[in-house]
Design a protein around this motif. Structure first.
Motif, mmCIF file in Angstrom:
data_model
loop_
_atom_site.group_PDB
_atom_site.id
_atom_site.type_symbol
_atom_site.label_atom_id
_atom_site.label_comp_id
_atom_site.label_asym_id
_atom_site.label_seq_id
_atom_site.Cartn_x
_atom_site.Cartn_y
_atom_site.Cartn_z
ATOM 1 N N ALA A 1 0.836 -1.199 0.000
ATOM 2 C CA ALA A 1 0.000 0.000 0.000
ATOM 3 C C ALA A 1 0.875 1.255 0.000
ATOM 4 O O ALA A 1 0.574 2.225 -0.700
ATOM 5 N N GLN A 2 1.941 1.211 0.759
ATOM 6 C CA GLN A 2 2.850 2.356 0.794
ATOM 7 C C GLN A 2 3.526 2.546 -0.565
ATOM 8 O O GLN A 2 3.643 3.665 -1.053
ATOM 9 N N GLU A 3 3.942 1.449 -1.182
ATOM 10 C CA GLU A 3 4.599 1.534 -2.492
ATOM 11 C C GLU A 3 3.643 2.031 -3.572
ATOM 12 O O GLU A 3 4.054 2.734 -4.492
ATOM 13 N N ALA A 4 2.355 1.647 -3.465
ATOM 14 C CA ALA A 4 1.373 2.045 -4.477
ATOM 15 C C ALA A 4 0.801 3.432 -4.214
ATOM 16 O O ALA A 4 0.035 3.949 -5.026
ATOM 17 N N GLY A 5 1.119 4.019 -3.089
ATOM 18 C CA GLY A 5 0.628 5.349 -2.775
ATOM 19 C C GLY A 5 -0.813 5.366 -2.301
ATOM 20 O O GLY A 5 -1.512 6.360 -2.467
ATOM 21 N N VAL A 6 -1.257 4.277 -1.711
ATOM 22 C CA VAL A 6 -2.613 4.210 -1.172
ATOM 23 C C VAL A 6 -2.588 4.823 0.222
ATOM 24 O O VAL A 6 -1.965 4.284 1.132
ATOM 25 N N THR A 7 -3.269 5.954 0.382
ATOM 26 C CA THR A 7 -3.242 6.689 1.646
ATOM 27 C C THR A 7 -4.663 6.969 2.117
ATOM 28 O O THR A 7 -5.637 6.714 1.409
ATOM 29 N N GLU A 8 -4.740 7.513 3.310
ATOM 30 C CA GLU A 8 -6.042 7.907 3.856
ATOM 31 C C GLU A 8 -6.629 9.078 3.072
ATOM 32 O O GLU A 8 -7.843 9.214 2.990
ATOM 33 N N GLU A 9 -5.761 9.904 2.516
ATOM 34 C CA GLU A 9 -6.255 11.017 1.705
ATOM 35 C C GLU A 9 -6.964 10.501 0.451
ATOM 36 O O GLU A 9 -7.995 11.028 0.044
ATOM 37 N N LEU A 10 -6.397 9.451 -0.150
ATOM 38 C CA LEU A 10 -7.033 8.836 -1.313
ATOM 39 C C LEU A 10 -8.364 8.210 -0.919
ATOM 40 O O LEU A 10 -9.355 8.316 -1.641
ATOM 41 N N LYS A 11 -8.396 7.608 0.248
ATOM 42 C CA LYS A 11 -9.637 7.003 0.738
ATOM 43 C C LYS A 11 -10.713 8.060 0.926
ATOM 44 O O LYS A 11 -11.878 7.842 0.598
ATOM 45 N N ALA A 12 -10.330 9.217 1.431
ATOM 46 C CA ALA A 12 -11.290 10.294 1.655
ATOM 47 C C ALA A 12 -11.753 10.927 0.345
ATOM 48 O O ALA A 12 -12.924 11.291 0.205
ATOM 49 N N SER A 13 -10.846 11.023 -0.631
ATOM 50 C CA SER A 13 -11.207 11.717 -1.865
ATOM 51 C C SER A 13 -11.859 10.800 -2.899
ATOM 52 O O SER A 13 -12.786 11.216 -3.588
ATOM 53 N N ASP A 14 -11.395 9.559 -3.032
ATOM 54 C CA ASP A 14 -11.932 8.647 -4.050
ATOM 55 C C ASP A 14 -12.012 7.236 -3.464
ATOM 56 O O ASP A 14 -11.086 6.432 -3.612
ATOM 57 N N GLN A 15 -13.135 6.945 -2.827
ATOM 58 C CA GLN A 15 -13.280 5.674 -2.119
ATOM 59 C C GLN A 15 -13.243 4.464 -3.037
ATOM 60 O O GLN A 15 -12.691 3.431 -2.694
ATOM 61 N N MET A 16 -13.834 4.572 -4.212
ATOM 62 C CA MET A 16 -13.869 3.425 -5.119
ATOM 63 C C MET A 16 -12.474 3.075 -5.642
ATOM 64 O O MET A 16 -12.128 1.902 -5.757
#
Length: 110
Positions: free
Chosen positions: A71-86
């Motif tokens: 997840a860290q390598e792919a750049g999956v963050t909480e900000e991404l979760k908040a902005s684009d959940q799908m």
């Protein structure tokens, strides 16, 4: 000793009853079908449940470690979760599947 005969004790050592999770059950099935000698040795020595529980715990720890790293390598963050959940959900599902495949190959089917 029964009468004049010595009869062997063929019961395996009693192990404490434990709840086996998903990975432990998969490991037991693999050992039973593909590694009969190892399965029989673990069963008759009374170490099967301990081996299965260690496998279960190691698999869960490895899943968490690999998932966090990917997840860290792919750049999956909480900000991404908040902005684009799908998008976040799709990425996390792919990461979990890849991590599980790695764990299965490393720990369960080895």
């Amino acid at each position: 000793m029964q009468g004049d005969y010595n009869l062997p004790n063929l019961l395996p050592p009693q192990e404490p009853e434990v709840h086996l999770g998903r990975y432990a059950l998969m490991r037991r099935k693999f050992l039973k079908q593909h590694r009969r000698v190892t399965y029989t040795n673990l069963l008759t020595s009374g170490k099967l449940n301990r081996h299965l529980m260690e496998t279960e715990q190691t698999a869960h720890a490895r899943m968490e470690q690999i998932t966090a790293q990917m997840a860290q390598e792919a750049g999956v963050t909480e900000e991404l979760k908040a902005s684009d959940q799908m998008k976040w959900l799709g990425l996390m599902n792919n990461i979990r599947q890849a991590a599980e495949e790695t764990v299965l190959n490393e720990l369960i089917y080895n």
